[in-house]
Design a protein around this motif. Structure first.
Motif, PDB file in Angstrom:
ATOM      1  N   ASN A  20       0.857  -1.234   0.006  1.00  0.00           N
ATOM      2  CA  ASN A  20       0.171  -0.178  -0.005  1.00  0.00           C
ATOM      3  C   ASN A  20       1.091   1.202   0.144  1.00  0.00           C
ATOM      4  O   ASN A  20       0.520   2.178  -0.731  1.00  0.00           O
ATOM      5  CB  ASN A  20      -0.731  -0.237   1.211  1.00  0.00           C
ATOM      6  N   LYS A  21       2.174   0.957   0.678  1.00  0.00           N
ATOM      7  CA  LYS A  21       2.758   2.148   0.610  1.00  0.00           C
ATOM      8  C   LYS A  21       3.322   2.479  -0.685  1.00  0.00           C
ATOM      9  O   LYS A  21       3.542   3.745  -1.228  1.00  0.00           O
ATOM     10  CB  LYS A  21       4.014   2.120   1.638  1.00  0.00           C
ATOM     11  N   GLU A  22       3.878   1.355  -1.289  1.00  0.00           N
ATOM     12  CA  GLU A  22       4.501   1.796  -2.761  1.00  0.00           C
ATOM     13  C   GLU A  22       3.337   2.126  -3.753  1.00  0.00           C
ATOM     14  O   GLU A  22       3.406   2.828  -4.808  1.00  0.00           O
ATOM     15  CB  GLU A  22       4.840  -0.077  -3.231  1.00  0.00           C
ATOM     16  N   LEU A  23       2.112   1.518  -3.526  1.00  0.00           N
ATOM     17  CA  LEU A  23       0.914   1.854  -4.336  1.00  0.00           C
ATOM     18  C   LEU A  23       0.673   3.452  -4.103  1.00  0.00           C
ATOM     19  O   LEU A  23       0.487   4.340  -5.218  1.00  0.00           O
ATOM     20  CB  LEU A  23      -0.339   1.317  -3.773  1.00  0.00           C
ATOM     21  N   HIS A  24       0.911   4.149  -3.032  1.00  0.00           N
ATOM     22  CA  HIS A  24       0.503   5.624  -2.730  1.00  0.00           C
ATOM     23  C   HIS A  24       1.700   6.250  -3.545  1.00  0.00           C
ATOM     24  O   HIS A  24       1.367   7.219  -4.233  1.00  0.00           O
ATOM     25  CB  HIS A  24       0.516   5.902  -1.378  1.00  0.00           C
ATOM     26  N   GLU A  25       3.026   5.934  -3.414  1.00  0.00           N
ATOM     27  CA  GLU A  25       3.803   6.342  -4.128  1.00  0.00           C
ATOM     28  C   GLU A  25       3.872   6.429  -5.527  1.00  0.00           C
ATOM     29  O   GLU A  25       4.064   7.454  -6.159  1.00  0.00           O
ATOM     30  CB  GLU A  25       5.021   5.749  -3.753  1.00  0.00           C
ATOM     31  N   LEU A  26       3.515   5.432  -6.025  1.00  0.00           N
ATOM     32  CA  LEU A  26       3.024   5.282  -7.426  1.00  0.00           C
ATOM     33  C   LEU A  26       1.855   6.331  -7.909  1.00  0.00           C
ATOM     34  O   LEU A  26       1.777   7.049  -8.946  1.00  0.00           O
ATOM     35  CB  LEU A  26       2.828   3.974  -7.910  1.00  0.00           C
ATOM     36  N   LEU A  27       0.809   6.449  -6.991  1.00  0.00           N
ATOM     37  CA  LEU A  27      -0.287   7.390  -7.434  1.00  0.00           C
ATOM     38  C   LEU A  27       0.193   8.884  -7.381  1.00  0.00           C
ATOM     39  O   LEU A  27      -0.061   9.630  -7.939  1.00  0.00           O
ATOM     40  CB  LEU A  27      -1.285   7.298  -6.374  1.00  0.00           C
ATOM     41  N   LEU A  28       1.192   9.066  -6.626  1.00  0.00           N
ATOM     42  CA  LEU A  28       1.851  10.419  -6.567  1.00  0.00           C
ATOM     43  C   LEU A  28       2.576  10.889  -7.748  1.00  0.00           C
ATOM     44  O   LEU A  28       2.555  11.808  -8.172  1.00  0.00           O
ATOM     45  CB  LEU A  28       2.794  10.638  -5.260  1.00  0.00           C
ATOM     46  N   ARG A  29       3.511   9.972  -8.320  1.00  0.00           N
ATOM     47  CA  ARG A  29       4.371   9.925  -9.194  1.00  0.00           C
ATOM     48  C   ARG A  29       3.536  10.238 -10.536  1.00  0.00           C
ATOM     49  O   ARG A  29       3.770  11.033 -11.534  1.00  0.00           O
ATOM     50  CB  ARG A  29       5.027   8.590  -9.618  1.00  0.00           C
ATOM     51  N   GLU A  30       2.332   9.299 -10.935  1.00  0.00           N
ATOM     52  CA  GLU A  30       1.457   9.288 -11.889  1.00  0.00           C
ATOM     53  C   GLU A  30       0.506  10.630 -11.994  1.00  0.00           C
ATOM     54  O   GLU A  30       0.332  11.120 -13.026  1.00  0.00           O
ATOM     55  CB  GLU A  30       0.714   7.992 -12.081  1.00  0.00           C
ATOM     56  N   GLY A  31       0.191  10.964 -10.794  1.00  0.00           N
ATOM     57  CA  GLY A  31      -0.270  12.130 -10.604  1.00  0.00           C
ATOM     58  C   GLY A  31      -2.053  12.211 -11.439  1.00  0.00           C
ATOM     59  O   GLY A  31      -2.468  13.129 -11.702  1.00  0.00           O
ATOM     60  N   ILE A  32      -2.470  11.016 -11.688  1.00  0.00           N
ATOM     61  CA  ILE A  32      -3.930  10.825 -12.052  1.00  0.00           C
ATOM     62  C   ILE A  32      -4.906  11.225 -11.086  1.00  0.00           C
ATOM     63  O   ILE A  32      -6.014  11.890 -11.430  1.00  0.00           O
ATOM     64  CB  ILE A  32      -3.910   9.743 -13.126  1.00  0.00           C
TER      65      ILE A  32
END
Length: 443
Positions: free
Chosen positions: A375-387
């Motif tokens: 879930n932490k990796e998932l949140h970091e991905l959400l921030l990077r992609e910015g969708i």
């Protein structure tokens, strides 16, 4: 610093090309991490007008002759919303019953200052005389950082007493035990009208009864920066019943009323208590309506309340109720979607507009370490992609996985009337897709 000036037209073009595209768009319906949409047209107009008018609300008579009066009106409207008495006639600033502050941290700090003055009268003049009586009680694991900071800023040191919680509210039995054993050492008890993680609303009536049974001299402060807004909704205002019994209440209209940053208000049950923290000066603050006398930490003050005055007049009670009901209903919609989906786990019950949830996929529910990692990796991905934007924080599990274990859920919140259920569905499917890729190591 530039050696030579740049024409305004070039500056605006440069800002639009290089700066604005990199700003967070709080008003986007895909921004679901915080409710601070700031997209009320009336409030945005107020943000422009307040700067053009350039009033200074430290003084009423010659710095802000009419701005001060509109601010008093806003404070009275907020008092009505939370259930405090509203005076028919306000004779001076000590009749108003509140102050406008730059953010909830400032409002909470002034609340703690009032708690200190009640416990140790004269501290403003003489300094802290007995640190052992400066403890503040908060619910364990969900307290806002501003309370601890306020203690230290006010010279009281770090003297928090953290009380165990039950489903993100005070464990009332544990609170009663602390009050019986330590009430002589306590200057204030803080309860949340929407804690900053799950937006859970505490049991104000019960807390008031427990504290007052032991000691009338302890200050009761409600951090309701989010939850005060439930008072606008005839359908939801019962959730904050009993909050009007508390000595002070922090409110953050910029969090919940589509009003641009920043505007907060500290409200007090008894307006006269503001005399205990009054600071006088013959330089500029001598008039009956000079807010500079009762607003700690600030000298010159902008007309921030204007955007709220315009927003509330534009929306009216019906429009404000619609805004609060809309965000609550959208949160309930997502919570039901999450509850019925094996790929996700709902962490909290919806009280206001917050849904804390975790991606689970096919992971072993006893493997907390892996669940947190994914879930932490998932949140970091959400921030990077910015969708899409969701918030994330650590919180003690209330029993959905392993009670007391620290978990890292995603947090959905909204205060945006533009948000639709279709957009929520789109977000959830996006999180599912990315979660599965991380879980399976294909991303």
């Amino acid at each position: 610093m530039p050696e030579t000036g740049v024409p305004v037209e070039e500056l605006i073009d440069d800002f639009n090309r290089r700066i604005l595209p990199l700003c967070t768009n709080f008003g986007s319906p895909q921004f679901m991490g915080f409710p601070d949409a700031g997209n009320s047209v009336a409030a945005l107009a107020g943000s422009v007008a307040m700067n053009f008018a350039n009033q200074n609300l430290i003084n009423q008579s010659f710095c802000s002759p009419v701005g001060t009066l509109t601010e008093i009106a806003v404070i009275q409207w907020l008092r009505e919303t939370v259930g405090y008495d509203v005076k028919g006639k306000v004779n001076d600033v000590w009749d108003v019953g509140g102050i406008i502050m730059p953010g909830g941290t400032g409002s909470n700090t002034v609340g703690m200052m009032l708690a200190r003055e009640k416990k140790l009268p004269g501290t403003m003049q003489n300094g802290v005389s007995d640190l052992d009586k400066c403890h503040i009680v908060i619910p364990k694991g969900i307290g806002h950082y501003s309370v601890k900071s306020a203690q230290m800023w006010l010279g009281c040191g770090n003297r928090l007493i953290e009380v165990e919680t039950d489903n993100y509210r005070y464990d009332l039995g544990a609170l009663e035990k602390v009050m019986k054993e330590r009430h002589k050492d306590i200057m204030g008890v803080v309860a949340y009208g929407g804690d900053s993680r799950t937006m859970t609303v505490d049991n104000f009536k019960a807390i008031h009864e427990i504290v007052r049974t032991e000691d009338d001299n302890i200050w009761l402060h409600a951090d309701a920066c989010h939850g005060f807004s439930l008072g606008f909704s005839p359908r939801l205002r019962h959730k904050i019943e009993g909050m009007e019994l508390f000595d002070s209440i922090s409110t953050d209209p910029h969090k919940v009323m589509a009003t641009p940053y920043v505007v907060s208000a500290l409200l007090v049950k008894d307006p006269a208590v503001m005399k205990t923290i009054t600071s006088l000066s013959d330089l500029i603050m001598q008039g009956k309506f000079d807010f500079g006398q009762i607003t700690p930490f600030l000298g010159s003050r902008s007309w921030n309340s204007l955007k709220l005055w315009l927003m509330m007049r534009n929306a009216g009670k019906d429009g404000l109720a619609e805004l609060i009901d809309h965000r609550h209903d959208r949160a309930c919609y997502l919570a039901e979607r999450v509850k019925g989906d094996k790929d996700f786990l709902l962490i909290n019950d919806v009280e206001i507009n917050s849904v804390a949830f975790m991606y689970m996929g096919d992971m072993d529910r006893t493997d907390i370490e892996k669940i947190n990692k994914v879930n932490k990796e998932l949140h970091e991905l959400l921030l990077r992609e910015g969708i899409f934007h969701l918030h994330q924080f650590s919180i003690p599990d209330a029993g959905k996985l392993a009670k007391g274990e620290i978990i890292y859920p995603h947090r959905f919140m909204t205060g945006n009337l533009r948000l639709t259920t279709d957009k929520i569905d789109e977000m959830l499917e996006y999180v599912r897709q990315k979660g599965k890729q991380i879980e399976n190591g294909t991303i």
